[in-house]
Every structure is written in C-alpha cells, then in structure tokens.
Design a protein around this motif. Structure first.
Motif, PDB file in Angstrom:
ATOM      1  N   SER A 288       0.833  -1.206   0.000  1.00 39.40           N
ATOM      2  CA  SER A 288       0.000   0.000   0.000  1.00 39.40           C
ATOM      3  C   SER A 288       0.871   1.261   0.000  1.00 39.40           C
ATOM      4  O   SER A 288       2.017   1.254   0.462  1.00 39.40           O
ATOM      5  N   GLU A 289       0.306   2.353  -0.511  1.00 38.40           N
ATOM      6  CA  GLU A 289       1.008   3.624  -0.564  1.00 38.40           C
ATOM      7  C   GLU A 289       0.969   4.289   0.810  1.00 38.40           C
ATOM      8  O   GLU A 289      -0.103   4.391   1.418  1.00 38.40           O
ATOM      9  N   VAL A 290       2.108   4.730   1.284  1.00 43.28           N
ATOM     10  CA  VAL A 290       2.189   5.387   2.591  1.00 43.28           C
ATOM     11  C   VAL A 290       3.054   6.633   2.479  1.00 43.28           C
ATOM     12  O   VAL A 290       3.780   6.835   1.506  1.00 43.28           O
ATOM     13  N   THR A 291       2.952   7.469   3.505  1.00 45.12           N
ATOM     14  CA  THR A 291       3.787   8.668   3.624  1.00 45.12           C
ATOM     15  C   THR A 291       4.409   8.687   5.013  1.00 45.12           C
ATOM     16  O   THR A 291       3.688   8.569   6.014  1.00 45.12           O
ATOM     17  N   LEU A 292       5.716   8.802   5.066  1.00 47.14           N
ATOM     18  CA  LEU A 292       6.409   8.987   6.339  1.00 47.14           C
ATOM     19  C   LEU A 292       6.567  10.490   6.545  1.00 47.14           C
ATOM     20  O   LEU A 292       7.284  11.157   5.802  1.00 47.14           O
ATOM     21  N   ALA A 293       5.845  11.021   7.535  1.00 41.70           N
ATOM     22  CA  ALA A 293       5.863  12.461   7.813  1.00 41.70           C
ATOM     23  C   ALA A 293       6.717  12.720   9.044  1.00 41.70           C
ATOM     24  O   ALA A 293       6.460  12.163  10.121  1.00 41.70           O
ATOM     25  N   VAL A 294       7.738  13.553   8.886  1.00 42.52           N
ATOM     26  CA  VAL A 294       8.665  13.858   9.974  1.00 42.52           C
ATOM     27  C   VAL A 294       8.751  15.373  10.133  1.00 42.52           C
ATOM     28  O   VAL A 294       9.069  16.088   9.174  1.00 42.52           O
ATOM     29  N   THR A 295       8.443  15.869  11.325  1.00 43.51           N
ATOM     30  CA  THR A 295       8.555  17.298  11.622  1.00 43.51           C
ATOM     31  C   THR A 295       9.799  17.533  12.470  1.00 43.51           C
ATOM     32  O   THR A 295       9.952  16.922  13.533  1.00 43.51           O
ATOM     33  N   VAL A 296      10.669  18.408  11.989  1.00 46.63           N
ATOM     34  CA  VAL A 296      11.923  18.721  12.663  1.00 46.63           C
ATOM     35  C   VAL A 296      11.849  20.134  13.223  1.00 46.63           C
ATOM     36  O   VAL A 296      11.475  21.073  12.500  1.00 46.63           O
ATOM     37  N   ALA A 297      12.186  20.284  14.497  1.00 48.01           N
ATOM     38  CA  ALA A 297      12.219  21.604  15.136  1.00 48.01           C
ATOM     39  C   ALA A 297      13.672  22.009  15.344  1.00 48.01           C
ATOM     40  O   ALA A 297      14.446  21.278  15.957  1.00 48.01           O
ATOM     41  N   ALA A 298      14.042  23.178  14.815  1.00 48.53           N
ATOM     42  CA  ALA A 298      15.399  23.703  14.985  1.00 48.53           C
ATOM     43  C   ALA A 298      15.465  24.525  16.259  1.00 48.53           C
ATOM     44  O   ALA A 298      14.676  25.455  16.453  1.00 48.53           O
ATOM     45  N   ARG A 299      16.395  24.213  17.128  1.00 48.27           N
ATOM     46  CA  ARG A 299      16.562  24.950  18.382  1.00 48.27           C
ATOM     47  C   ARG A 299      17.692  25.966  18.290  1.00 48.27           C
ATOM     48  O   ARG A 299      17.899  26.757  19.202  1.00 48.27           O
ATOM     49  N   ALA A 300      18.450  25.884  17.208  1.00 45.25           N
ATOM     50  CA  ALA A 300      19.537  26.838  16.965  1.00 45.25           C
ATOM     51  C   ALA A 300      19.658  27.021  15.463  1.00 45.25           C
ATOM     52  O   ALA A 300      19.024  26.296  14.683  1.00 45.25           O
ATOM     53  N   HIS A 301      20.431  27.991  15.051  1.00 41.55           N
ATOM     54  CA  HIS A 301      20.654  28.203  13.625  1.00 41.55           C
ATOM     55  C   HIS A 301      21.427  27.018  13.043  1.00 41.55           C
ATOM     56  O   HIS A 301      22.491  26.641  13.538  1.00 41.55           O
ATOM     57  N   ILE A 302      20.873  26.393  11.993  1.00 40.09           N
ATOM     58  CA  ILE A 302      21.504  25.252  11.331  1.00 40.09           C
ATOM     59  C   ILE A 302      21.925  25.702   9.926  1.00 40.09           C
ATOM     60  O   ILE A 302      21.066  25.935   9.070  1.00 40.09           O
ATOM     61  N   PRO A 303      23.219  25.845   9.655  1.00 38.56           N
ATOM     62  CA  PRO A 303      23.664  26.322   8.333  1.00 38.56           C
ATOM     63  C   PRO A 303      23.227  25.398   7.196  1.00 38.56           C
ATOM     64  O   PRO A 303      22.852  25.860   6.133  1.00 38.56           O
ATOM     65  N   ARG A 304      23.271  24.094   7.433  1.00 35.60           N
ATOM     66  CA  ARG A 304      22.870  23.132   6.395  1.00 35.60           C
ATOM     67  C   ARG A 304      22.242  21.933   7.105  1.00 35.60           C
ATOM     68  O   ARG A 304      22.874  21.301   7.939  1.00 35.60           O
ATOM     69  N   MET A 305      20.993  21.643   6.765  1.00 39.16           N
ATOM     70  CA  MET A 305      20.275  20.581   7.468  1.00 39.16           C
ATOM     71  C   MET A 305      19.880  19.467   6.511  1.00 39.16           C
ATOM     72  O   MET A 305      19.320  19.706   5.439  1.00 39.16           O
ATOM     73  N   VAL A 306      20.201  18.240   6.923  1.00 39.36           N
ATOM     74  CA  VAL A 306      19.869  17.034   6.162  1.00 39.36           C
ATOM     75  C   VAL A 306      19.097  16.105   7.085  1.00 39.36           C
ATOM     76  O   VAL A 306      19.492  15.883   8.233  1.00 39.36           O
ATOM     77  N   LEU A 307      17.989  15.545   6.590  1.00 36.68           N
ATOM     78  CA  LEU A 307      17.218  14.560   7.349  1.00 36.68           C
ATOM     79  C   LEU A 307      17.322  13.216   6.644  1.00 36.68           C
ATOM     80  O   LEU A 307      17.112  13.109   5.441  1.00 36.68           O
ATOM     81  N   GLY A 308      17.670  12.197   7.409  1.00 37.89           N
ATOM     82  CA  GLY A 308      17.706  10.840   6.882  1.00 37.89           C
ATOM     83  C   GLY A 308      16.862   9.914   7.720  1.00 37.89           C
ATOM     84  O   GLY A 308      16.558  10.194   8.883  1.00 37.89           O
ATOM     85  N   TYR A 309      16.450   8.796   7.127  1.00 33.67           N
ATOM     86  CA  TYR A 309      15.717   7.788   7.894  1.00 33.67           C
ATOM     87  C   TYR A 309      16.158   6.400   7.447  1.00 33.67           C
ATOM     88  O   TYR A 309      16.633   6.201   6.321  1.00 33.67           O
ATOM     89  N   MET A 310      16.033   5.455   8.356  1.00 30.08           N
ATOM     90  CA  MET A 310      16.360   4.057   8.083  1.00 30.08           C
ATOM     91  C   MET A 310      15.239   3.184   8.613  1.00 30.08           C
ATOM     92  O   MET A 310      14.837   3.315   9.770  1.00 30.08           O
ATOM     93  N   ILE A 311      14.719   2.308   7.749  1.00 30.82           N
ATOM     94  CA  ILE A 311      13.719   1.332   8.167  1.00 30.82           C
ATOM     95  C   ILE A 311      14.442   0.035   8.502  1.00 30.82           C
ATOM     96  O   ILE A 311      15.217  -0.474   7.687  1.00 30.82           O
ATOM     97  N   LYS A 312      14.197  -0.488   9.721  1.00 28.27           N
ATOM     98  CA  LYS A 312      14.884  -1.700  10.175  1.00 28.27           C
ATOM     99  C   LYS A 312      13.860  -2.758  10.573  1.00 28.27           C
ATOM    100  O   LYS A 312      12.755  -2.431  11.011  1.00 28.27           O
TER     101      LYS A 312
END
Length: 406
Positions: A288-312
């Motif tokens: 089935s079609e799904v969406t993994l929704a991830v909300t990231v909150a920055a607590r400080a200035h991040i010059p370059r931000m990358v989000l990764g995920y791993m399914i195990k």
C-alpha cells in the motif's frame, strides 16, 4: 554443552620509565620500579550453554585481549575464566600456522592443537579440503597464500567437528563474500545443534542476526550488555559522542530502550506513518502507498540541514535508508525556532512483520560530522499481508512470470 564464566577478569602490563629500570628492579632493593598499564579491568559475564554473545567495541577497547584471556593464550592479572566443553577458537589470522609448511601439514598441526588425533584429522581431511576450496594450494607453502586463503584453511580446520564452544574474532572479515556466507551458514548450523558462540565483529548485521545478546567494551571495561539491537544502537551513538555530543537512553512504551544522541540543536518533534487518506496508521498492508511524515524543530541556527531515515526489521537489520543529501534536497540556513515537515511517499513493499524507523538530523550524508540528533526507534509499525498471495521474505518483489513450453 559449552558454558563460559568470566569473573573479575583483568589484564595489566608493566611499564618501566627506562630500559635499565627493569634490570634495577630485579637486581637492586627498593621495591617496584614500574607502573601498571591496565588493558582490561573488572570484566565479568556468563555465556550460558547454547547462547550466542557478540562482543563489540572500538579498536583498542580490549576485545582481542579478552579473547586471549578466555582461550588461555594470555594469563590474567586478576580474576579467572571457567569453561565447560570442547572449545574451538579462531583468533588472529593463521595463528599457529608455519609459513614454510604446506596447508595440509598446518592442518595436522592445528588440528592436534585443537585436541584431535592424527587419525581424526586424516578422516576429516577430505571434508576440510572441500570446505576450504583452495584446490592444489593445499599442498603449497602457506607463505604463498593470500590472507583470504589462510582464513579459509584456518576456519575449515577449526570447525571440522562441531565444538561445544566456538570463539571467533574478526578473522572472518578478510574473507570474500562467498566464503563469509559459507562460514556463517556453518556457524548457524552449529548454533541449531547447541554450540555456544562468542563472536567479535564490527559487522552490525552479523551481531544482530546471530547473537542473543551483545556486550560492549569501552576503555577496557564492560560498558553495557543487553539485546543486540539496543547495544549496537548505543555503540553507534557512543562513536558520535566522541565528537562531544550526548547520548540519552529512553524507555519506550513497548519496553525497548531507545537511544538518542546528538547536540540537540535540532530534534524530531513529530513522526508518523500516514495512509493514502492522510490518517495516522500503525498497521500497513503489503504494497500500500504510505507517507512517512517527519517534523523537525530547529533549536539553533543550522547552516545546512539534512534529514535521513532508516527502516529496520525486528532484529535491527536495515531494510532501506536514504537522506535528503543523497536526494540533493538539503536545506540551507534553517533559523532557530523554525519547524520543517518532510514527507516521504513510497509503496510499503516489505514483507509481513514488525519494523522500526530511525531518524538522523545531520549536515552531510553521515552523522560523524555534525550530528544534531540521531534517534533510534523513532517510530514502530507493523506490516500485514491482507490482499497479496502468500510469499516468503522481507520484501514484496512480485514477479511477472512468462513460461514457454516447447
């Protein structure tokens, strides 16, 4: 049945300030002139009959020294080891092999060191040769062998008969992929018949697929022991901690231990698996079609931000992983207080079972540069098969079948 009991084990080496201090200690009055350099201290654990335990730790943590103490090739400074049953150990590659003797001659010597008689070795020789698969090289001097060929012969003779206790160091890592598969199949077969296993490896999949428990050594001490997935997650977080980050352990409602590491400058504020209608789900149908929704909150200035995920899977083995650096979608200049929601859409082509999602907020493709947050067990979900024909395995790879009869 094999059993290993390690009690208050410690190993220290004497260090002398000058080369003459050793002689002065022997010849002159005045007491010791050395200091002790402790490699291992206060190590204690038990491996029960039929149990498989993985031993991990960074280089220099004391893993190889511990195995030498357990097998008796090095004497302890404190404590002791008690073992029950016949032991086969594969430690340093080719240990005990004479380079000028042939592989066959070395098999006879190594086999006798393992407690076999000459008649037993002669009887097992065809099986040893067949498993090693080095052909005519068996009658060539070992000095002309590659490291992989030495490992093939050493493993074949060490496992020619099923031991009560099998101890394996990193030696298997030098072998080719084909022989590694053969070796691990033999180890699994021994396990099914009750062999006790102590395995040292940096291979996360080997530890998690073969072992019931893992032990982490750090700085010569037993830092932690527990389920393999939990210890491997903690080990990865500990490596990141070397960069002055923090490691936190949280208990989940399911009773598992979640490892969270990183500077905390950004964090996962929310994570959910959504169905095709946008509703949160914990159980998903195969394909089935799904969406993994991830909300990231920055607590400080991040010059370059990358989000990764791993399914195990339930053993912690990776099924699939990616990140926004690999997808060429990094974010620049994320301000403190800003929230970013990522949505990853994909078909759930996994086999039935329980899975978890680990997330990583970093600046590049790895968490070893800027690890803002690494979170294991961020989400747990279950895949069930409600509409597809029955199939085996961890992936839904349904084929189109074409059959031609002549």
């Amino acid at each position: 049945m094999g059993r290993i009991v390690v009690q208050n084990l410690g190993k220290a080496y004497r260090q002398y300030p000058t080369r003459w201090s050793r002689l002065a200690e022997w010849m002159l009055p005045g007491g010791p002139r050395h200091t002790l350099k402790w490699v291992l201290r206060d190590i204690g654990f038990t491996v029960e009959p039929g149990e498989a335990v993985g031993l991990i730790g960074i280089n220099g943590a004391g893993k190889s020294t511990l195995l030498k103490l357990i097998t008796g090739t090095t004497l302890p400074t404190t404590g002791g080891v008690h073992m029950e049953g016949r032991v086969a150990a594969l430690l340093e590659l080719g240990m005990g092999f004479h380079p000028d003797f042939t592989g066959r001659q070395n098999v006879f010597m190594a086999g006798q060191l393992l407690g076999m008689t000459v008649e037993e070795i002669q009887h097992l020789m065809p099986q040893i040769e067949a498993f090693a698969e080095i052909g005519d090289y068996m009658d060539q001097p070992v000095r002309v062998y590659s490291s992989g060929m030495q490992m093939r012969v050493a493993f074949s003779v060490a496992t020619a008969r099923r031991p009560d206790i099998l101890i394996v160091d990193e030696a298997l890592s030098v072998g080719d992929a084909y022989f590694q598969h053969k070796s691990f199949d033999r180890i699994r077969s021994f396990r099914r018949h009750g062999t006790t296993l102590l395995l040292v490896s940096h291979d996360k999949q080997a530890i998690q697929s073969l072992c019931d428990r893992a032990i982490l050594l750090d700085g010569g001490r037993l830092a932690r022991q527990g389920p393999p997935e939990e210890i491997m997650d903690f080990y990865n977080a500990m490596i990141a901690e070397r960069e002055n980050e923090t490691v936190r352990l949280n208990a989940t409602p399911e009773g598992k231990v979640q490892t969270v590491s990183g500077t905390g400058e950004a964090t996962v504020a929310d994570i959910a698996l959504l169905d095709e209608t946008g509703q949160r789900v914990e159980v998903v149908d195969v394909g089935s079609e799904v969406t993994l929704a991830v909300t990231v909150a920055a607590r400080a200035h991040i010059p370059r931000m990358v989000l990764g995920y791993m399914i195990k899977d339930r053993l912690g083995q990776p099924m699939y992983g990616t990140n926004t650096h690999l997808k060429e979608l990094p974010l620049q200049d994320v301000a403190a207080g800003e929230e970013v929601t990522y949505r990853f859409r994909f078909p759930m082509n996994l086999g039935p079972g329980t899975y978890s999602v680990a997330t990583a907020i970093v600046s590049t493709e790895t968490h070893l540069v800027n690890n803002y947050e690494w979170r294991d067990l961020a989400l747990v979900f279950t895949v069930v098969n409600m509409r597809r024909p029955y199939f085996e395995g961890s992936a839904w790879l349904d084929p189109v079948i074409d059959i031609e009869r002549t």
